[in-house]
Design a protein around this motif. Structure first.
Motif, PDB file in Angstrom:
ATOM      1  N   THR A   4       1.254   2.691  12.136  1.00  0.00           N
ATOM      2  CA  THR A   4       1.719   3.923  11.181  1.00  0.00           C
ATOM      3  C   THR A   4       2.491   3.552   9.815  1.00  0.00           C
ATOM      4  N   HIS A   5       2.141   4.295   9.019  1.00  0.00           N
ATOM      5  CA  HIS A   5       2.812   4.041   7.648  1.00  0.00           C
ATOM      6  C   HIS A   5       3.312   5.735   7.143  1.00  0.00           C
ATOM      7  N   PRO A   6       4.579   5.872   6.986  1.00  0.00           N
ATOM      8  CA  PRO A   6       4.973   7.017   6.681  1.00  0.00           C
ATOM      9  C   PRO A   6       4.480   7.366   5.115  1.00  0.00           C
ATOM     10  N   GLY A  31       4.505  13.098   7.580  1.00  0.00           N
ATOM     11  CA  GLY A  31       3.757  12.630   8.303  1.00  0.00           C
ATOM     12  C   GLY A  31       3.649  10.901   8.148  1.00  0.00           C
ATOM     13  N   HIS A  32       2.294  10.619   8.730  1.00  0.00           N
ATOM     14  CA  HIS A  32       2.270   9.317   8.531  1.00  0.00           C
ATOM     15  C   HIS A  32       0.692   9.052   8.486  1.00  0.00           C
ATOM     16  N   SER A  33       0.278   7.940   8.075  1.00  0.00           N
ATOM     17  CA  SER A  33      -1.162   7.521   8.204  1.00  0.00           C
ATOM     18  C   SER A  33      -1.446   6.506   9.153  1.00  0.00           C
ATOM     19  N   MET A  81       0.735  -1.172  -0.093  1.00  0.00           N
ATOM     20  CA  MET A  81       0.038   0.049   0.036  1.00  0.00           C
ATOM     21  C   MET A  81       1.104   1.377   0.061  1.00  0.00           C
ATOM     22  N   ARG A  82       0.532   2.285  -0.722  1.00  0.00           N
ATOM     23  CA  ARG A  82       1.220   3.570  -0.919  1.00  0.00           C
ATOM     24  C   ARG A  82       0.371   4.532  -0.203  1.00  0.00           C
ATOM     25  N   TYR A  83       0.943   5.325   0.627  1.00  0.00           N
ATOM     26  CA  TYR A  83       0.128   6.296   1.286  1.00  0.00           C
ATOM     27  C   TYR A  83       0.362   7.760   0.802  1.00  0.00           C
ATOM     28  N   THR A  84      -0.361   8.337   0.506  1.00  0.00           N
ATOM     29  CA  THR A  84       0.063   9.780  -0.068  1.00  0.00           C
ATOM     30  C   THR A  84      -1.081  10.942   0.356  1.00  0.00           C
ATOM     31  N   PHE A  85      -0.497  12.418   0.139  1.00  0.00           N
ATOM     32  CA  PHE A  85      -1.293  13.282   0.919  1.00  0.00           C
ATOM     33  C   PHE A  85      -1.184  14.408  -0.190  1.00  0.00           C
ATOM     34  N   THR A  86      -2.602  14.792  -0.481  1.00  0.00           N
ATOM     35  CA  THR A  86      -2.568  16.062  -1.414  1.00  0.00           C
ATOM     36  C   THR A  86      -2.997  17.290  -0.710  1.00  0.00           C
TER      37      THR A  86
END
Ligand SMILES: [Zn+2]
Ligand SMILES: [Zn+2]
Length: 469
Positions: free
Chosen positions: A153-155, A144-146, A1-6
């Motif tokens: 947590t996942h950065p 940050g992380h999710s 899983m890839r975690y990203t933020f916009t």
């Protein structure tokens, strides 16, 4: 899983201004986020959870119990009160705080404290989807992380701050050497641009005159991943302006995306290419489009533009849309009355293509009907109930290519800033006859659901997709 933020740039500024103050204390804010779930990205087949900023809420000063350079305690009831809205709209919540001393990451103590809060959220809302934590520092850095459903947590692999500028933050930023091929570009614009471009995923929708130019320019610049979308094949009448195509491609009816893919692979710059030889609106393209960072709109089709227009606001995906308009008289040789290039950046706070009258909804409807029901379309056209395509519109390679250059340069400026603080244009018109450029702000049409209110900015996934009925 890839975690990203916009993050919308306006939200990022709001956080910077409210959390980072001269007193050098830690403070708290929250971001309510829409979600974009991508089951599989087109290049690596990896799923992604993307957070999209919708609203920033600053914790009022009187809710702060104690704060210093390195810690903050606050009235957590405030957080609990937000959970109702989070649940009702299936949003994600992000806790943000600042580190006045510039420490770039969340500390172990941060994690322990925030875990307690997210446990409260899990117990109350019982949500299966992830939430997030961010930290910002005075030099503008953000990380940050999710939090997943097990409260692990996942950065974040990538944090985008998009608006007038396109800023990206990722763990390996500035590390490693890039291919020699990009050295001369580095001499002009520095290392950071090259690193950022190599991390980016960009879609080119429409691979005709402007699209074939855009795609090859992006590859030469060093963009890491490119998605090409076009359902059409090469025709002899395209050869006056299609980059990379030959007469044999026209004779064998090769797909435009295939021609471009081989040309870009032959450059040997390591670009990862994926192609979709389908009409952009086909349902199975949704994930591929959503998995990009930026989209170049190179289609001259009104229905395709309608989709991209909505995508930009719902998914915080900047769409750099371009067009060339040539108007001529019927005389021989024709007299040219209009010869304009246009580049419009679609994104929250900018005016959309419907308000700018670039999209004609009537033509869009006719195009949709033509695709879904060609027979019915022919009947209606005979009776003049639908607006059909006109005669082939005029197109000249030097101008289609220049429009592509305008679009790609707008993109470079937004990452690198070479035009200075006021250098971005939400729309730029190039009047080729008088050799001038104009920035056109556009006017919001009352009741436009994209521009007028912030209703859908960063809304992300919902039923129906893009709230289209
Ligand atoms: Zn901290
Ligand atoms: Zn609008």
């Amino acid at each position: 899983m890839r975690y990203t933020f916009t993050l919308q740039q306006q939200h990022y500024q709001e956080l910077q201004e409210n959390l980072i103050r001269d007193d050098g204390l830690e403070r708290i804010a929250f971001i309510l986020c829409g979600r974009s779930y991508i089951a599989s990205d087109p290049w690596d087949s990896i799923p992604e959870e993307r957070f999209l900023s919708r609203k920033v809420i600053i914790l009022p000063d009187d809710m702060v119990l104690d704060s210093s350079l390195v810690h903050v305690t606050w009235e957590t009831d405030y957080f609990v009160k937000l959970l109702k809205e989070v649940e009702e709209q299936s949003l994600a919540i992000t806790i943000v705080h600042n580190h006045p001393n510039g420490h770039p990451k969340l500390s172990e103590i941060d994690k322990v404290n925030e875990k307690k809060l997210f446990r409260v959220l899990h117990n109350r809302n019982g949500i299966e989807r992830p939430h997030a934590s961010l930290v910002i520092i005075p030099d503008g850095g953000i990380s940050g992380h999710s939090w997943d459903k097990e409260l692990d947590t996942h950065p974040f692999d990538l944090i985008r701050v998009f608006g007038n500028k396109f800023k990206i933050f990722y763990p390996s930023k500035g590390q490693g050497d890039l291919a020699k091929a990009f050295h001369r570009q580095e001499l002009a614009f520095g290392k950071a641009l090259n690193h950022d471009l190599s991390k980016m995923r960009i879609a080119v929708v429409g691979c005709g005159g402007t699209g074939s130019a855009t795609a090859t320019f992006l590859a030469r610049l060093g963009v890491g991943k490119i998605l090409l979308i076009d359902e059409d094949y090469v025709d002899e009448t395209n050869l006056n302006r299609l980059h990379c195509a030959s007469i044999s491609d026209a004779q064998t009816k090769r797909l435009k995306v295939d021609v471009l893919e081989s040309a870009i692979i032959n450059m040997g710059l390591g670009t990862k290419i994926k192609t979709i030889s389908q009409w952009v609106e086909s349902d199975n393209n949704t994930d591929s489009l959503k998995s990009c960072d930026i989209v170049f709109g190179c289609t001259d089709d009104h229905q395709g533009r309608l989709l991209l227009n909505r995508l930009a606001y719902f998914y915080l995906l900047p769409v750099i849309d371009m067009g060339l308009l040539i108007k001529v008289s019927e005389a021989e040789p024709p007299e040219i009355s209009v010869l304009n290039g246009r580049v419009t950046v679609l994104y929250p706070e900018n005016v959309c293509l419907l308000c700018r009258n670039v999209i004609n909804p009537e033509i869009a409807r006719a195009e949709g009907l033509q695709r879904r029901d060609p027979e019915g379309y022919r009947e209606l056209k005979k009776e003049a109930y639908v607006i059909g395509e006109g005669d082939p519109s005029p197109a000249v390679m030097t101008f289609t290519t220049e429009v592509a250059i305008m679009a790609v340069n707008e993109f470079i400026h937004r990452i690198q800033g070479f035009r200075g603080p006021d250098g971005s244009a939400s729309e730029r018109l190039r009047l080729f006859i008088s050799c001038e450029d104009r920035k056109t702000g556009g006017k919001i049409r009352e009741g436009c659901d994209l521009c007028d209110k912030q209703k859908f900015w960063g809304r992300g996934d919902m039923e129906p997709f893009l709230n289209r009925i």
